[in-house]
Design a protein around this motif. Structure first.
Motif, short mmCIF file in Angstrom:
data_model
loop_
_atom_site.label_atom_id
_atom_site.label_comp_id
_atom_site.label_asym_id
_atom_site.label_seq_id
_atom_site.Cartn_x
_atom_site.Cartn_y
_atom_site.Cartn_z
N THR A 246 0.83 -1.20 0.00
CA THR A 246 0.00 0.00 0.00
C THR A 246 0.86 1.25 0.00
O THR A 246 1.90 1.31 0.68
N THR A 247 0.43 2.23 -0.75
CA THR A 247 1.12 3.52 -0.76
C THR A 247 0.10 4.62 -0.54
O THR A 247 -1.06 4.50 -0.93
N GLY A 248 0.52 5.70 0.12
CA GLY A 248 -0.36 6.83 0.36
C GLY A 248 -1.23 6.64 1.58
O GLY A 248 -1.19 5.62 2.25
N ASP B 178 10.41 -0.65 -6.08
CA ASP B 178 11.53 0.23 -6.42
C ASP B 178 11.09 1.17 -7.53
O ASP B 178 11.10 0.84 -8.71
N LYS B 179 10.66 2.37 -7.15
CA LYS B 179 10.12 3.31 -8.12
C LYS B 179 11.18 3.93 -9.03
O LYS B 179 10.85 4.64 -9.98
N SER B 180 12.44 3.61 -8.76
CA SER B 180 13.49 4.09 -9.66
C SER B 180 13.57 3.23 -10.91
O SER B 180 14.23 3.60 -11.89
N VAL B 181 12.90 2.07 -10.89
CA VAL B 181 12.88 1.18 -12.05
C VAL B 181 11.64 1.51 -12.87
O VAL B 181 10.52 1.48 -12.36
N ALA C 112 11.07 7.17 -1.13
CA ALA C 112 9.85 7.24 -1.95
C ALA C 112 9.25 5.87 -2.21
O ALA C 112 8.18 5.78 -2.82
N ASN C 113 9.92 4.81 -1.77
CA ASN C 113 9.47 3.47 -2.12
C ASN C 113 8.58 2.87 -1.04
O ASN C 113 9.01 2.69 0.11
N PRO C 114 7.32 2.53 -1.35
CA PRO C 114 6.45 1.89 -0.37
C PRO C 114 6.90 0.48 -0.08
O PRO C 114 7.48 -0.20 -0.94
#
Length: 313
Positions: free
Chosen positions: A59-61, A98-101, A145-147
């Motif tokens: 979950t994010t946010g 990994d939101k950098s990917v 930044a990564n959930p």
């Protein structure tokens, strides 16, 4: 005012972003792990652990703009543990996005199999009295930044060279329906055991007469026990003691006593009930009803019912 609709294609095309995809399904559920994703020691223990196959969500946010990333792990995932220090520490095993990917549009990486989902060990601070890693330590290790979700906890002893299963604590939170959106105070039945124990005599030490294994979500749980005792003409009055355990640990109050309740004489029966409560961590737990008589006799339990419920908060 803003509304969304994720499965609308009247114009021949549709665009749904991360937030809109499975939003209703996400809000219906609580927890992180659907199945599997257990942290286990290496077959030959060393400073690597493995996350088993399984599925879950991250979950994010925060509400009302939260949503979930749904993922799967299709093979055992090895996670390297940092070299042990001179003092003990506690590590977490986390799964994260990994939101950098960049998301993959390549057929070779269908379903974003290009390592967007990762598992990693987050080391706590070595200490004579170690504590779990902080949120700041987790974010530093995997990216702020990564959930993420936490699936395991490791006790890394001073100067150890291997992690065994005895050093691993399960931290998975299993997915389940959000109590059907019940109001606070509503009880959700987790499990019930009904056992006809006619002819089973009470011993002079605690023995188990009903067992329920159920998954709870971390809220307060109640164990409701109802039973019938029978005195088959023992020739004397006996006291009966009983209690409930959760995962082998007594739930207060314990050693509840029915003092001189069973009269001597043939065919005497007495019914009784009691409720105890406890708040175990989220996950699967085993509840047991135990009883014994004050002395050897012909006192028996004719029927026993154990019901476990969780109170919605």
């Amino acid at each position: 005012m803003a509304t969304i609709l994720s499965n609308y294609t009247a114009n021949g095309s549709s665009t749904t972003d991360e937030f809109g995809t499975f939003l209703t399904f996400h809000r219906l559920l609580q927890g992180d792990v659907a199945e599997g994703l257990q942290v286990v020691a290496n077959g030959t223990p060393n400073m690597t652990v493995n996350v088993s196959t399984g599925t879950g969500r991250i979950t994010t946010g925060t509400y009302p703009t939260d949503y979930g990333y749904w993922f799967g792990n299709t093979s055992s995932y090895p996670v390297a543990i940092s070299t042990a220090a001179a003092s003990a520490r506690i590590d977490y095993i986390v799964g994260y996005v990994d939101k950098s990917v960049a998301g993959s549009t390549s057929g070779a990486n269908v379903n974003n199999s290009n390592n967007v989902i990762k598992f990693a060990a987050v080391a706590g601070t070595p200490s004579g009295s170690p504590v779990v890693p902080t949120v700041s330590q987790i974010q530093t290790a995997i990216g702020a930044a990564n959930p993420y979700i936490i699936v395991g906890q490791l006790a890394v002893g001073a100067n150890v060279t291997q992690i065994t299963n005895a050093n691993i604590t399960d931290k998975r939170t299993f997915i389940r329906v959000k109590q059907q959106q019940n109001l606070p105070g509503t009880q959700l039945r987790l499990g019930i055991a009904k056992k006809n124990t006619t002819g089973i005599l009470l011993t002079v030490s605690y023995a188990t007469y009903a067992t329920v294994t159920a998954t709870s979500g971390g809220g307060e749980c109640e164990a409701d026990v109802r039973f019938i005792f029978s005195n088959g003409n023992s020739g004397s009055v006996r006291d009966v003691f009983f209690k409930v355990q959760c995962d082998g640990v007594d739930v207060s109050p314990t050693d509840i006593r029915l003092e001189s309740l069973l009269n001597s004489g043939g065919g005497s029966q007495t019914s009784a009930s009691f409720i105890v409560s406890s708040t175990p961590t989220a996950g699967s737990h085993t509840w047991t009803f135990l009883a014994y008589a004050s002395a050897a006799s012909s006192v028996s339990i004719e029927q026993a019912v154990l019901k476990v419920t969780e109170i919605v908060s």
